[in-house]
Write a protein that holds these residues in place. Sequence first.
Motif, PDB file in Angstrom:
ATOM      1  N   ASP A 202       0.672  -1.101   0.055  1.00 24.48           N
ATOM      2  CA  ASP A 202       0.130  -0.089  -0.381  1.00 24.48           C
ATOM      3  C   ASP A 202       1.137   1.489   0.415  1.00 24.48           C
ATOM      4  OD1 ASP A 202      -2.535  -1.637  -0.432  1.00 24.48           O
ATOM      5  OD2 ASP A 202      -2.623  -2.102   2.178  1.00 24.48           O
ATOM      6  N   VAL A 203       1.514   1.385  -0.675  1.00 24.78           N
ATOM      7  CA  VAL A 203       3.504   2.347  -0.745  1.00 24.78           C
ATOM      8  C   VAL A 203       3.155   3.006  -2.431  1.00 24.78           C
ATOM      9  CG1 VAL A 203       5.716   3.381  -0.365  1.00 24.78           C
ATOM     10  CG2 VAL A 203       4.272   2.015   1.369  1.00 24.78           C
ATOM     11  N   VAL A 204       2.985   3.984  -3.099  1.00 24.21           N
ATOM     12  CA  VAL A 204       3.098   4.669  -4.290  1.00 24.21           C
ATOM     13  C   VAL A 204       3.834   5.555  -3.924  1.00 24.21           C
ATOM     14  CG1 VAL A 204       2.318   5.222  -6.164  1.00 24.21           C
ATOM     15  CG2 VAL A 204       0.902   3.717  -4.533  1.00 24.21           C
ATOM     16  N   ALA A 205       4.905   5.171  -4.227  1.00 21.59           N
ATOM     17  CA  ALA A 205       6.483   5.704  -4.322  1.00 21.59           C
ATOM     18  C   ALA A 205       7.696   6.152  -5.538  1.00 21.59           C
ATOM     19  CB  ALA A 205       7.404   5.948  -3.040  1.00 21.59           C
ATOM     20  N   ASP A 206       7.686   6.800  -5.364  1.00 20.91           N
ATOM     21  CA  ASP A 206       9.397   6.692  -6.935  1.00 20.91           C
ATOM     22  C   ASP A 206      10.412   6.049  -6.105  1.00 20.91           C
ATOM     23  OD1 ASP A 206      10.163   9.086  -5.986  1.00 20.91           O
ATOM     24  OD2 ASP A 206       9.591  10.534  -7.706  1.00 20.91           O
ATOM     25  N   ALA A 207      11.947   6.138  -6.599  1.00 22.71           N
ATOM     26  CA  ALA A 207      12.573   5.924  -6.411  1.00 22.71           C
ATOM     27  C   ALA A 207      13.779   6.818  -5.019  1.00 22.71           C
ATOM     28  CB  ALA A 207      14.098   5.603  -6.911  1.00 22.71           C
ATOM     29  N   SER A 208      12.937   8.207  -5.296  1.00 21.30           N
ATOM     30  CA  SER A 208      13.390   9.214  -4.615  1.00 21.30           C
ATOM     31  C   SER A 208      12.955   9.033  -3.311  1.00 21.30           C
ATOM     32  CB  SER A 208      13.802  10.711  -5.469  1.00 21.30           C
ATOM     33  OG  SER A 208      11.852  10.849  -5.508  1.00 21.30           O
ATOM     34  N   SER A 209      11.906   8.388  -2.658  1.00 22.45           N
ATOM     35  CA  SER A 209      11.684   8.454  -1.331  1.00 22.45           C
ATOM     36  C   SER A 209      12.466   8.102  -0.347  1.00 22.45           C
ATOM     37  CB  SER A 209      10.589   7.643  -1.707  1.00 22.45           C
ATOM     38  OG  SER A 209       9.574   8.814  -2.601  1.00 22.45           O
ATOM     39  N   GLY A 210      12.588   8.515   0.223  1.00 24.45           N
ATOM     40  CA  GLY A 210      13.604   8.082   1.517  1.00 24.45           C
ATOM     41  C   GLY A 210      15.080   6.777   0.896  1.00 24.45           C
ATOM     42  N   GLY A 211      14.819   6.397  -0.266  1.00 27.09           N
ATOM     43  CA  GLY A 211      16.362   6.976  -0.972  1.00 27.09           C
ATOM     44  C   GLY A 211      15.571   4.851  -1.320  1.00 27.09           C
ATOM     45  N   LEU A 212      14.459   4.238  -1.283  1.00 28.61           N
ATOM     46  CA  LEU A 212      14.121   3.750  -0.890  1.00 28.61           C
ATOM     47  C   LEU A 212      13.548   3.641  -2.614  1.00 28.61           C
ATOM     48  CD1 LEU A 212      11.042   2.924   1.259  1.00 28.61           C
ATOM     49  CD2 LEU A 212      13.670   1.919   1.377  1.00 28.61           C
ATOM     50  N   MET A 213      13.713   2.086  -3.467  1.00 33.63           N
ATOM     51  CA  MET A 213      13.718   1.261  -4.777  1.00 33.63           C
ATOM     52  C   MET A 213      11.540   2.249  -4.567  1.00 33.63           C
ATOM     53  SD  MET A 213      16.251   0.364  -5.370  1.00 33.63           S
ATOM     54  CE  MET A 213      15.450  -0.605  -7.484  1.00 33.63           C
ATOM     55  N   GLU A 214      11.449   2.660  -6.304  1.00 32.46           N
ATOM     56  CA  GLU A 214      10.343   2.703  -6.741  1.00 32.46           C
ATOM     57  C   GLU A 214       9.432   1.275  -6.020  1.00 32.46           C
ATOM     58  OE1 GLU A 214       7.788   3.659 -10.812  1.00 32.46           O
ATOM     59  OE2 GLU A 214      10.291   3.672 -10.788  1.00 32.46           O
ATOM     60  N   SER A 215       8.334   1.688  -5.974  1.00 31.14           N
ATOM     61  CA  SER A 215       6.949   0.515  -5.685  1.00 31.14           C
ATOM     62  C   SER A 215       6.117   1.229  -6.232  1.00 31.14           C
ATOM     63  CB  SER A 215       6.946   0.004  -4.205  1.00 31.14           C
ATOM     64  OG  SER A 215       6.773   1.576  -3.651  1.00 31.14           O
ATOM     65  N   ALA A 216       5.044   0.293  -6.287  1.00 30.28           N
ATOM     66  CA  ALA A 216       3.134   0.683  -6.542  1.00 30.28           C
ATOM     67  C   ALA A 216       2.505  -0.262  -6.084  1.00 30.28           C
ATOM     68  CB  ALA A 216       3.212   1.153  -8.096  1.00 30.28           C
ATOM     69  N   VAL A 217       2.354  -0.522  -5.587  1.00 26.78           N
ATOM     70  CA  VAL A 217       1.794  -2.172  -4.481  1.00 26.78           C
ATOM     71  C   VAL A 217       1.172  -2.126  -3.080  1.00 26.78           C
ATOM     72  CG1 VAL A 217       1.704  -4.287  -3.590  1.00 26.78           C
ATOM     73  CG2 VAL A 217       4.117  -3.747  -4.315  1.00 26.78           C
ATOM     74  N   VAL A 218      -0.715  -1.979  -4.374  1.00 26.66           N
ATOM     75  CA  VAL A 218      -1.539  -2.035  -3.295  1.00 26.66           C
ATOM     76  C   VAL A 218      -2.354  -3.422  -3.040  1.00 26.66           C
ATOM     77  CG1 VAL A 218      -1.810   0.549  -3.693  1.00 26.66           C
ATOM     78  CG2 VAL A 218      -2.690  -0.889  -4.881  1.00 26.66           C
ATOM     79  N   SER A 219      -3.020  -3.264  -2.206  1.00 25.32           N
ATOM     80  CA  SER A 219      -3.702  -4.621  -1.934  1.00 25.32           C
ATOM     81  C   SER A 219      -4.706  -4.368  -0.639  1.00 25.32           C
ATOM     82  CB  SER A 219      -2.588  -6.023  -1.502  1.00 25.32           C
ATOM     83  OG  SER A 219      -3.489  -7.299  -1.244  1.00 25.32           O
ATOM     84  N   PRO A 220      -5.640  -5.251  -0.663  1.00 25.43           N
ATOM     85  CA  PRO A 220      -6.544  -6.289  -2.540  1.00 25.43           C
ATOM     86  C   PRO A 220      -6.823  -5.063  -3.259  1.00 25.43           C
ATOM     87  CG  PRO A 220      -8.261  -6.201  -0.359  1.00 25.43           C
ATOM     88  CD  PRO A 220      -7.340  -5.192  -0.649  1.00 25.43           C
ATOM     89  N   ARG A 221      -6.976  -5.685  -4.709  1.00 28.03           N
ATOM     90  CA  ARG A 221      -7.093  -5.392  -6.285  1.00 28.03           C
ATOM     91  C   ARG A 221      -7.914  -6.074  -6.402  1.00 28.03           C
ATOM     92  NH1 ARG A 221      -2.870  -2.316  -9.286  1.00 28.03           N
ATOM     93  NH2 ARG A 221      -4.368  -1.124 -10.839  1.00 28.03           N
ATOM     94  N   THR A 222      -9.024  -5.615  -6.725  1.00 24.34           N
ATOM     95  CA  THR A 222     -10.241  -6.067  -7.909  1.00 24.34           C
ATOM     96  C   THR A 222     -10.719  -5.508  -8.789  1.00 24.34           C
ATOM     97  OG1 THR A 222     -12.472  -5.431  -5.995  1.00 24.34           O
ATOM     98  CG2 THR A 222     -11.334  -6.861  -4.785  1.00 24.34           C
ATOM     99  N   ARG A 223     -10.987  -6.550 -10.050  1.00 23.93           N
ATOM    100  CA  ARG A 223     -11.545  -6.300 -11.273  1.00 23.93           C
ATOM    101  C   ARG A 223     -12.534  -7.734 -11.443  1.00 23.93           C
ATOM    102  NH1 ARG A 223      -6.094  -5.689 -12.226  1.00 23.93           N
ATOM    103  NH2 ARG A 223      -5.683  -7.209 -13.015  1.00 23.93           N
ATOM    104  N   ALA A 224     -13.758  -7.046 -12.132  1.00 22.82           N
ATOM    105  CA  ALA A 224     -15.434  -7.230 -11.811  1.00 22.82           C
ATOM    106  C   ALA A 224     -15.738  -6.982 -13.191  1.00 22.82           C
ATOM    107  CB  ALA A 224     -15.778  -7.919 -11.282  1.00 22.82           C
ATOM    108  N   SER A 225     -15.957  -7.657 -14.145  1.00 17.75           N
ATOM    109  CA  SER A 225     -16.680  -7.266 -16.042  1.00 17.75           C
ATOM    110  C   SER A 225     -18.105  -8.370 -15.506  1.00 17.75           C
ATOM    111  CB  SER A 225     -15.731  -7.246 -16.746  1.00 17.75           C
ATOM    112  OG  SER A 225     -15.421  -8.445 -17.185  1.00 17.75           O
ATOM    113  N   LEU A 226     -18.761  -7.171 -16.918  1.00 23.31           N
ATOM    114  CA  LEU A 226     -19.910  -8.640 -17.598  1.00 23.31           C
ATOM    115  C   LEU A 226     -19.929  -8.477 -18.531  1.00 23.31           C
ATOM    116  CD1 LEU A 226     -22.380 -10.746 -17.065  1.00 23.31           C
ATOM    117  CD2 LEU A 226     -23.859  -8.249 -16.921  1.00 23.31           C
TER     118      LEU A 226
END
Length: 296
Positions: A202-226
């Motif tokens: 649940d962190v979306v950040a680029d590589a400059s944020s606190g020296g950490l690597m770029e990330s875009a991990v959110v959970s849970p994600r759901t998709r549904a369609s008809l």
Amino acid sequence: LAALKVAPTSSWALRGTVSQGYVTPESALVQSPTVETTTTAGMRDPQRGGGTQIYSLKTIRGGSRAVRAETSQSRVFGVLLTPVGAPGLFMSVDAWSITMKDRLRAPTLQEMVDHAEFFPGKIERGLPQSWESLLGWAGPVTSVDLRPVHVTRLRAEGVDMALRYRLRPTRAGVFTLNGQLEIVNRYDEQFLPSTLAIDKVDVVADASSGGLMESAVVSPRTRASLAWQREAWSASIGATYTPRYRTESTTPTAALPGATGLDGDTIGSSTRWDLQVGYSIEGRRGSEGGWRHLLS
């Protein structure tokens, strides 16, 4: 790559894979010219009493021939279901894990000084003065190589679920239900073996944020369609849900120590709706219309 699938019956099957991946570094990280600059910087130096020191030093940036491909190991184990009693129904559940031990990182100046033992040859020091030697201090930092190195570790685990149900044709047409659920239970990044792992779910950040690597991990994600189709006409309505997450503008955390807090604790969850209508002429898509709406 090693893969295995076992199907005891036509209604269900087990599958598993073990693989190793390689990510070639960008050419700029290898071939960019080396740039040396002189700067004045303040930092806490654990080898000089732990207090803040002001140094005039040389920094080295640019490409490095020592950079190599990043490697990863992934494992997937899942079950596939196609019940005989429900023709057209398909379900899958897959548990997965990914491990990386040599991700590329460009450490900050403070990180290099704090953990000098992990960066041999990257930091140069001058000779200490006589009184500094009596205190057991090292000499002042005179040069730091800030080019990317292979140090960061990543461990991720999760579960993916998918469903597709094609209903029996009726006079009204053919209807198909689709659904996906993505759960990330763990996404830990560890800068060095001596530092604590940071949970980045649940962190979306680029590589400059606190020296950490770029990330875009959110959970849970759901998709549904008809989806619906009748002769030349087709239509579908879908929804994608994204949970709330943290970023550079939310409250500071261990994963985002430099966040501003302007947007509160988190960015709110959202649901995107997608409606599409199409008509096919002689097997080609003749016209199509769509409408999307975002709800927070």
